[in-house]
Motif scaffolding. Sequence first.
Motif, PDB file in Angstrom:
ATOM      1  N   GLU A 208       0.859  -1.188   0.000  1.00  0.00           N
ATOM      2  CA  GLU A 208       0.000   0.000   0.000  1.00  0.00           C
ATOM      3  C   GLU A 208       0.898   1.241   0.000  1.00  0.00           C
ATOM      4  O   GLU A 208       1.036   1.933   1.009  1.00  0.00           O
ATOM      5  N   PRO A 209       1.542   1.511  -1.127  1.00  0.00           N
ATOM      6  CA  PRO A 209       2.546   2.586  -1.173  1.00  0.00           C
ATOM      7  C   PRO A 209       1.964   3.970  -0.902  1.00  0.00           C
ATOM      8  O   PRO A 209       0.889   4.314  -1.377  1.00  0.00           O
ATOM      9  N   GLN A 210       2.714   4.740  -0.131  1.00  0.00           N
ATOM     10  CA  GLN A 210       2.348   6.122   0.172  1.00  0.00           C
ATOM     11  C   GLN A 210       3.134   7.122  -0.665  1.00  0.00           C
ATOM     12  O   GLN A 210       2.697   8.255  -0.850  1.00  0.00           O
ATOM     13  N   TYR A 211       4.302   6.717  -1.136  1.00  0.00           N
ATOM     14  CA  TYR A 211       5.227   7.657  -1.762  1.00  0.00           C
ATOM     15  C   TYR A 211       5.398   7.426  -3.257  1.00  0.00           C
ATOM     16  O   TYR A 211       5.300   8.370  -4.033  1.00  0.00           O
ATOM     17  N   LEU A 212       5.703   6.196  -3.654  1.00  0.00           N
ATOM     18  CA  LEU A 212       5.905   5.886  -5.069  1.00  0.00           C
ATOM     19  C   LEU A 212       4.593   5.332  -5.615  1.00  0.00           C
ATOM     20  O   LEU A 212       4.247   4.167  -5.394  1.00  0.00           O
ATOM     21  N   ILE A 213       3.883   6.199  -6.329  1.00  0.00           N
ATOM     22  CA  ILE A 213       2.516   5.894  -6.735  1.00  0.00           C
ATOM     23  C   ILE A 213       2.449   5.578  -8.226  1.00  0.00           C
ATOM     24  O   ILE A 213       2.992   6.322  -9.057  1.00  0.00           O
ATOM     25  N   THR A 214       1.777   4.473  -8.563  1.00  0.00           N
ATOM     26  CA  THR A 214       1.534   4.116  -9.957  1.00  0.00           C
ATOM     27  C   THR A 214       0.318   4.867 -10.477  1.00  0.00           C
ATOM     28  O   THR A 214      -0.738   4.866  -9.844  1.00  0.00           O
ATOM     29  N   GLU A 215       0.492   5.514 -11.614  1.00  0.00           N
ATOM     30  CA  GLU A 215      -0.629   6.141 -12.317  1.00  0.00           C
ATOM     31  C   GLU A 215      -0.920   5.236 -13.506  1.00  0.00           C
ATOM     32  O   GLU A 215      -0.229   5.299 -14.520  1.00  0.00           O
ATOM     33  N   PRO A 216      -1.916   4.321 -13.378  1.00  0.00           N
ATOM     34  CA  PRO A 216      -2.125   3.267 -14.379  1.00  0.00           C
ATOM     35  C   PRO A 216      -2.179   3.783 -15.813  1.00  0.00           C
ATOM     36  O   PRO A 216      -2.905   4.725 -16.121  1.00  0.00           O
ATOM     37  N   VAL A 218      -0.137   5.497 -17.400  1.00  0.00           N
ATOM     38  CA  VAL A 218       0.458   6.817 -17.630  1.00  0.00           C
ATOM     39  C   VAL A 218       1.910   6.881 -17.190  1.00  0.00           C
ATOM     40  O   VAL A 218       2.815   7.144 -17.957  1.00  0.00           O
ATOM     41  N   GLY A 219       2.138   6.646 -15.875  1.00  0.00           N
ATOM     42  CA  GLY A 219       3.493   6.764 -15.348  1.00  0.00           C
ATOM     43  C   GLY A 219       3.539   6.612 -13.843  1.00  0.00           C
ATOM     44  O   GLY A 219       2.735   5.851 -13.267  1.00  0.00           O
ATOM     45  N   TYR A 220       4.452   7.332 -13.202  1.00  0.00           N
ATOM     46  CA  TYR A 220       4.644   7.226 -11.748  1.00  0.00           C
ATOM     47  C   TYR A 220       4.791   8.606 -11.137  1.00  0.00           C
ATOM     48  O   TYR A 220       5.271   9.551 -11.778  1.00  0.00           O
ATOM     49  N   THR A 221       4.410   8.711  -9.859  1.00  0.00           N
ATOM     50  CA  THR A 221       4.544   9.941  -9.106  1.00  0.00           C
ATOM     51  C   THR A 221       5.283   9.657  -7.805  1.00  0.00           C
ATOM     52  O   THR A 221       5.007   8.646  -7.148  1.00  0.00           O
ATOM     53  N   LEU A 222       6.221  10.536  -7.441  1.00  0.00           N
ATOM     54  CA  LEU A 222       6.860  10.468  -6.137  1.00  0.00           C
ATOM     55  C   LEU A 222       6.226  11.544  -5.258  1.00  0.00           C
ATOM     56  O   LEU A 222       6.405  12.741  -5.511  1.00  0.00           O
ATOM     57  N   ARG A 223       5.486  11.109  -4.269  1.00  0.00           N
ATOM     58  CA  ARG A 223       4.846  12.043  -3.345  1.00  0.00           C
ATOM     59  C   ARG A 223       5.736  12.220  -2.120  1.00  0.00           C
ATOM     60  O   ARG A 223       5.767  11.388  -1.222  1.00  0.00           O
ATOM     61  N   ALA A 224       6.510  13.267  -2.153  1.00  0.00           N
ATOM     62  CA  ALA A 224       7.446  13.532  -1.057  1.00  0.00           C
ATOM     63  C   ALA A 224       7.757  15.016  -1.064  1.00  0.00           C
ATOM     64  O   ALA A 224       7.626  15.700  -2.081  1.00  0.00           O
ATOM     65  N   SER A 225       8.202  15.512   0.102  1.00  0.00           N
ATOM     66  CA  SER A 225       8.512  16.944   0.219  1.00  0.00           C
ATOM     67  C   SER A 225       9.809  17.274  -0.504  1.00  0.00           C
ATOM     68  O   SER A 225      10.578  16.402  -0.839  1.00  0.00           O
TER      69      SER A 225
END
Length: 225
Positions: A208-216, A218-225
């Motif tokens: 259940e990732p909080q930081y490295l998120i898959t955008e089905p 499309v791509g990936y997002t890193l949610r971090a400050s």
Amino acid sequence: MTQRILVVDDDETIQRTLRINLRARGLEVITARDGRTAVQAMEERPDVVVLDLGLPDLDGVEVLRRIRSVSRIPVIVLSARHEADDKVEALDEGADDYVTKPFGMDELMARVRVALRRVDDLPATEAVVTGDFELAFDTHVAHAKGEIIHLTPTEWRMLAVLARHRGRVVPHETILKEVWGPSYGRESNYLRVYANQIRRKIEPNPREPQYLITEPGVGYTLRAS
């Protein structure tokens, strides 16, 4: 300093061809014809390993595991196996790239060049600090829960790309071209494997990732400050 390549293949013709081509490009070449010799050759500190999976003594994936237990250097896997599962297994065990036999020498040389510069040319990227992990791109030091975690060169590059665009979706093609080179763009299976590896190292709960998120799709997002 001359960069050093370890070529592991029991095919004498391939060994000779690679040795000639690599030396012609100013690289020092070490060769091994079996897995045990390859593992021992790691003591000579090569900069890149070109590793055939079909070795006479140890399976190439087992050799890859042993290399990864002592080193993070780039490993390019060679194999006559065409099945997607074999590629995924090699990538999942820490391979940086996968070339299917028969291959063109220009293609392999291009991938070796990318591997040689994979860590050294990381663009300046601000550190990522969260409550669960820290990534220092200038020193290539990563911590999670107060302990050092070991990231491979490819994992560092993928995280660097995402960190430079943190909070935004980075398309598959962009990540592939920036991490592996301009000839890539469709190998989304690489990204899936590496995203899972990175999550196992930095996420509190990789499922259940909080930081490295898959955008089905499309791509990936890193949610971090």
